[in-house]
Design a protein around this motif. Sequence first.
Motif, PDB file in Angstrom:
ATOM      1  N   GLU A  41      -1.241 -13.761   4.154  1.00 33.07           N
ATOM      2  CA  GLU A  41      -0.273 -12.787   4.108  1.00 33.07           C
ATOM      3  C   GLU A  41      -0.087 -12.520   5.772  1.00 33.07           C
ATOM      4  O   GLU A  41       0.543 -11.554   6.213  1.00 33.07           O
ATOM      5  CB  GLU A  41      -0.682 -11.626   3.353  1.00 33.07           C
ATOM      6  N   LYS A  42      -1.031 -12.960   6.555  1.00 34.31           N
ATOM      7  CA  LYS A  42      -1.165 -12.692   8.158  1.00 34.31           C
ATOM      8  C   LYS A  42      -1.612 -11.077   8.262  1.00 34.31           C
ATOM      9  O   LYS A  42      -0.791 -10.520   8.880  1.00 34.31           O
ATOM     10  CB  LYS A  42       0.172 -13.130   8.888  1.00 34.31           C
ATOM     11  N   VAL A  43      -2.502 -10.629   7.728  1.00 32.72           N
ATOM     12  CA  VAL A  43      -2.935  -9.607   7.692  1.00 32.72           C
ATOM     13  C   VAL A  43      -4.412  -9.356   8.192  1.00 32.72           C
ATOM     14  O   VAL A  43      -5.213 -10.301   7.871  1.00 32.72           O
ATOM     15  CB  VAL A  43      -2.890  -8.659   6.474  1.00 32.72           C
ATOM     16  N   GLN A  44      -4.827  -8.362   9.126  1.00 32.33           N
ATOM     17  CA  GLN A  44      -6.180  -8.344   9.727  1.00 32.33           C
ATOM     18  C   GLN A  44      -6.786  -7.167   9.019  1.00 32.33           C
ATOM     19  O   GLN A  44      -6.515  -6.098   9.045  1.00 32.33           O
ATOM     20  CB  GLN A  44      -6.102  -7.985  11.162  1.00 32.33           C
ATOM     21  N   VAL A  45      -7.698  -7.758   8.191  1.00 32.42           N
ATOM     22  CA  VAL A  45      -8.684  -6.708   7.543  1.00 32.42           C
ATOM     23  C   VAL A  45      -9.978  -6.629   7.743  1.00 32.42           C
ATOM     24  O   VAL A  45     -10.555  -7.930   7.778  1.00 32.42           O
ATOM     25  CB  VAL A  45      -8.631  -6.980   5.785  1.00 32.42           C
ATOM     26  N   ALA A  46     -10.506  -5.615   8.138  1.00 34.65           N
ATOM     27  CA  ALA A  46     -11.942  -5.633   8.767  1.00 34.65           C
ATOM     28  C   ALA A  46     -12.758  -5.974   7.575  1.00 34.65           C
ATOM     29  O   ALA A  46     -12.595  -5.573   6.462  1.00 34.65           O
ATOM     30  CB  ALA A  46     -12.095  -4.162   9.084  1.00 34.65           C
ATOM     31  N   PRO A  47     -14.025  -6.657   7.864  1.00 36.15           N
ATOM     32  CA  PRO A  47     -14.931  -6.932   6.952  1.00 36.15           C
ATOM     33  C   PRO A  47     -15.292  -5.727   6.115  1.00 36.15           C
ATOM     34  O   PRO A  47     -15.493  -5.975   4.748  1.00 36.15           O
ATOM     35  CB  PRO A  47     -15.967  -7.795   7.441  1.00 36.15           C
ATOM     36  N   GLU A  48     -15.733  -4.762   6.588  1.00 35.63           N
ATOM     37  CA  GLU A  48     -15.974  -3.595   5.912  1.00 35.63           C
ATOM     38  C   GLU A  48     -15.082  -2.968   5.031  1.00 35.63           C
ATOM     39  O   GLU A  48     -15.306  -2.671   3.939  1.00 35.63           O
ATOM     40  CB  GLU A  48     -16.433  -2.177   7.245  1.00 35.63           C
ATOM     41  N   ALA A  49     -13.783  -3.334   5.586  1.00 31.08           N
ATOM     42  CA  ALA A  49     -12.786  -2.577   4.465  1.00 31.08           C
ATOM     43  C   ALA A  49     -12.622  -3.569   3.316  1.00 31.08           C
ATOM     44  O   ALA A  49     -12.511  -3.168   2.135  1.00 31.08           O
ATOM     45  CB  ALA A  49     -11.343  -2.845   5.366  1.00 31.08           C
ATOM     46  N   LEU A  57      -5.164  -4.064  -2.050  1.00 31.29           N
ATOM     47  CA  LEU A  57      -4.884  -4.645  -0.782  1.00 31.29           C
ATOM     48  C   LEU A  57      -3.396  -4.446  -0.599  1.00 31.29           C
ATOM     49  O   LEU A  57      -2.828  -4.106   0.430  1.00 31.29           O
ATOM     50  CB  LEU A  57      -5.151  -6.089  -0.985  1.00 31.29           C
ATOM     51  N   ASP A  58      -2.655  -4.743  -1.795  1.00 28.19           N
ATOM     52  CA  ASP A  58      -1.076  -4.419  -1.669  1.00 28.19           C
ATOM     53  C   ASP A  58      -0.690  -3.145  -1.148  1.00 28.19           C
ATOM     54  O   ASP A  58       0.123  -3.279  -0.374  1.00 28.19           O
ATOM     55  CB  ASP A  58      -0.537  -4.835  -2.865  1.00 28.19           C
ATOM     56  N   GLN A  59      -1.300  -2.106  -1.720  1.00 28.62           N
ATOM     57  CA  GLN A  59      -0.966  -0.827  -1.425  1.00 28.62           C
ATOM     58  C   GLN A  59      -1.297  -0.622   0.130  1.00 28.62           C
ATOM     59  O   GLN A  59      -0.671   0.091   0.830  1.00 28.62           O
ATOM     60  CB  GLN A  59      -1.754  -0.035  -2.434  1.00 28.62           C
ATOM     61  N   LEU A  60      -2.405  -0.717   0.444  1.00 31.97           N
ATOM     62  CA  LEU A  60      -2.965  -0.839   1.809  1.00 31.97           C
ATOM     63  C   LEU A  60      -2.185  -1.505   2.987  1.00 31.97           C
ATOM     64  O   LEU A  60      -1.816  -0.922   3.898  1.00 31.97           O
ATOM     65  CB  LEU A  60      -4.364  -1.232   2.096  1.00 31.97           C
ATOM     66  N   ILE A  61      -1.610  -2.619   2.651  1.00 31.95           N
ATOM     67  CA  ILE A  61      -0.650  -3.592   3.690  1.00 31.95           C
ATOM     68  C   ILE A  61       0.736  -2.321   3.458  1.00 31.95           C
ATOM     69  O   ILE A  61       1.190  -2.165   4.710  1.00 31.95           O
ATOM     70  CB  ILE A  61      -0.343  -4.818   2.909  1.00 31.95           C
ATOM     71  N   CYS A  64      -0.582   0.591   5.894  1.00 32.33           N
ATOM     72  CA  CYS A  64      -1.254   0.562   7.106  1.00 32.33           C
ATOM     73  C   CYS A  64      -0.730  -0.611   7.773  1.00 32.33           C
ATOM     74  O   CYS A  64      -0.658  -0.673   9.071  1.00 32.33           O
ATOM     75  CB  CYS A  64      -2.722   0.132   7.194  1.00 32.33           C
ATOM     76  N   GLY A  65       0.422  -1.413   7.450  1.00 28.89           N
ATOM     77  CA  GLY A  65       0.789  -2.404   7.950  1.00 28.89           C
ATOM     78  C   GLY A  65      -0.069  -3.726   8.119  1.00 28.89           C
ATOM     79  O   GLY A  65      -0.815  -3.812   7.199  1.00 28.89           O
ATOM     80  N   ASP A  66      -0.191  -4.399   9.144  1.00 35.27           N
ATOM     81  CA  ASP A  66      -0.702  -5.632   9.102  1.00 35.27           C
ATOM     82  C   ASP A  66      -2.377  -5.487   9.748  1.00 35.27           C
ATOM     83  O   ASP A  66      -3.024  -6.603  10.278  1.00 35.27           O
ATOM     84  CB  ASP A  66      -0.192  -6.666   9.949  1.00 35.27           C
ATOM     85  N   ARG A  67      -2.826  -4.324  10.174  1.00 35.82           N
ATOM     86  CA  ARG A  67      -4.259  -4.075  10.344  1.00 35.82           C
ATOM     87  C   ARG A  67      -4.709  -2.972   9.541  1.00 35.82           C
ATOM     88  O   ARG A  67      -4.359  -1.985   9.397  1.00 35.82           O
ATOM     89  CB  ARG A  67      -4.237  -3.546  11.890  1.00 35.82           C
ATOM     90  N   ILE A  68      -5.944  -3.077   8.781  1.00 38.73           N
ATOM     91  CA  ILE A  68      -6.558  -2.571   7.732  1.00 38.73           C
ATOM     92  C   ILE A  68      -8.012  -2.235   8.157  1.00 38.73           C
ATOM     93  O   ILE A  68      -8.641  -3.074   8.266  1.00 38.73           O
ATOM     94  CB  ILE A  68      -6.519  -2.924   6.382  1.00 38.73           C
ATOM     95  N   GLN A  69      -8.396  -1.017   8.500  1.00 37.36           N
ATOM     96  CA  GLN A  69      -9.834  -0.694   8.651  1.00 37.36           C
ATOM     97  C   GLN A  69     -10.486  -0.156   7.531  1.00 37.36           C
ATOM     98  O   GLN A  69      -9.870   0.424   6.621  1.00 37.36           O
ATOM     99  CB  GLN A  69      -9.786   0.348   9.785  1.00 37.36           C
ATOM    100  N   GLU A  70     -11.747   0.016   7.632  1.00 36.07           N
ATOM    101  CA  GLU A  70     -12.646   0.761   6.459  1.00 36.07           C
ATOM    102  C   GLU A  70     -12.168   2.048   5.970  1.00 36.07           C
ATOM    103  O   GLU A  70     -12.367   2.400   5.031  1.00 36.07           O
ATOM    104  CB  GLU A  70     -14.052   0.575   6.819  1.00 36.07           C
ATOM    105  N   THR A  71     -11.996   2.925   7.220  1.00 35.99           N
ATOM    106  CA  THR A  71     -11.485   4.263   7.052  1.00 35.99           C
ATOM    107  C   THR A  71     -10.340   4.276   6.175  1.00 35.99           C
ATOM    108  O   THR A  71     -10.179   5.302   5.365  1.00 35.99           O
ATOM    109  CB  THR A  71     -11.324   4.934   8.430  1.00 35.99           C
ATOM    110  N   ASP A  72      -9.401   3.300   6.179  1.00 39.97           N
ATOM    111  CA  ASP A  72      -8.153   3.440   5.430  1.00 39.97           C
ATOM    112  C   ASP A  72      -8.418   3.282   3.691  1.00 39.97           C
ATOM    113  O   ASP A  72      -7.966   3.942   3.129  1.00 39.97           O
ATOM    114  CB  ASP A  72      -7.192   2.137   5.781  1.00 39.97           C
TER     115      ASP A  72
END
Length: 260
Positions: free
Chosen positions: A196-204, A223-227, A230-238
């Motif tokens: 999906e070309k999304v960057q997700v932090a390992p902690e996330a 994951l769908d909801q987070l995209i 947050c768009g294409d960058r997802i962090q643990e805090t999200d």
Amino acid sequence: MSSYQVIARKYRPQRFADVVGQEHVTQTLTHAVEQNRIAHAYLFCGPRGTGKTTVARIFAKCLRCKNAPTAQPCGECPDCRAIAEGNSLDMLEFDAASNTQVEKIREMIIEHVKYAPSSGKYKMYLVDEVHMLSGSSFNALLKTLEEPPAHVVFLFATTDPEKLPTTILSRCQRFDLRRIPASLIVKQLTHIAAQEKVQVAPEALHAIARGADGGMRDAESTLDQLISFCGDRIQETDVLSMFGLTAQSQLLELARSVLD
């Protein structure tokens, strides 16, 4: 313009090899197909989102594919595609949660089992949440299970097998699907994020897997909801804010302090 498809449907396994964390079930079914040892009733039990309906549909493709019986359905023939899309004439899906009455069971299953499939060897019935059927519906179904026509295969799925009568249980081959380990959920989500070309932090990813509690569908929906959020960058805090979870680092810190 192509319509949007949610991640859980877009990445739904189409072959046994794609099913995550249920090898004890997929291997047994693969061997059954290869040895042509097909029972007339199968029961798939397990928590929600672990792959019960998915495994049942793949098994149906193994028996209905143009190359059937095959443990590697092509996924391209009319039968495979019809089953994947849920509109096959010889693989009928039935939701027991919304059709509990005995009249519906008679109309949709019992009256039709005597008719041969329009093509292929097997006519198949997938009954989802089968434990929701009424007592009289079970009694009506039992008669068919006792003396099923040779061309009929029943696939039952349930989150609550304890609610099924023992008379039904004793006539089915039972498969218990387990909660999927977090490590396998993380691995699958990593693959999906890359597609999906999304960057997700390992902690996330680990936080999503913890929140999903062993259910792949829940993890994919999150994951769908987070995209969307947050768009294409997802962090643990999200993820933590969505689930109301505590950061893994804080839990480790707390554990260290207790041990000290």
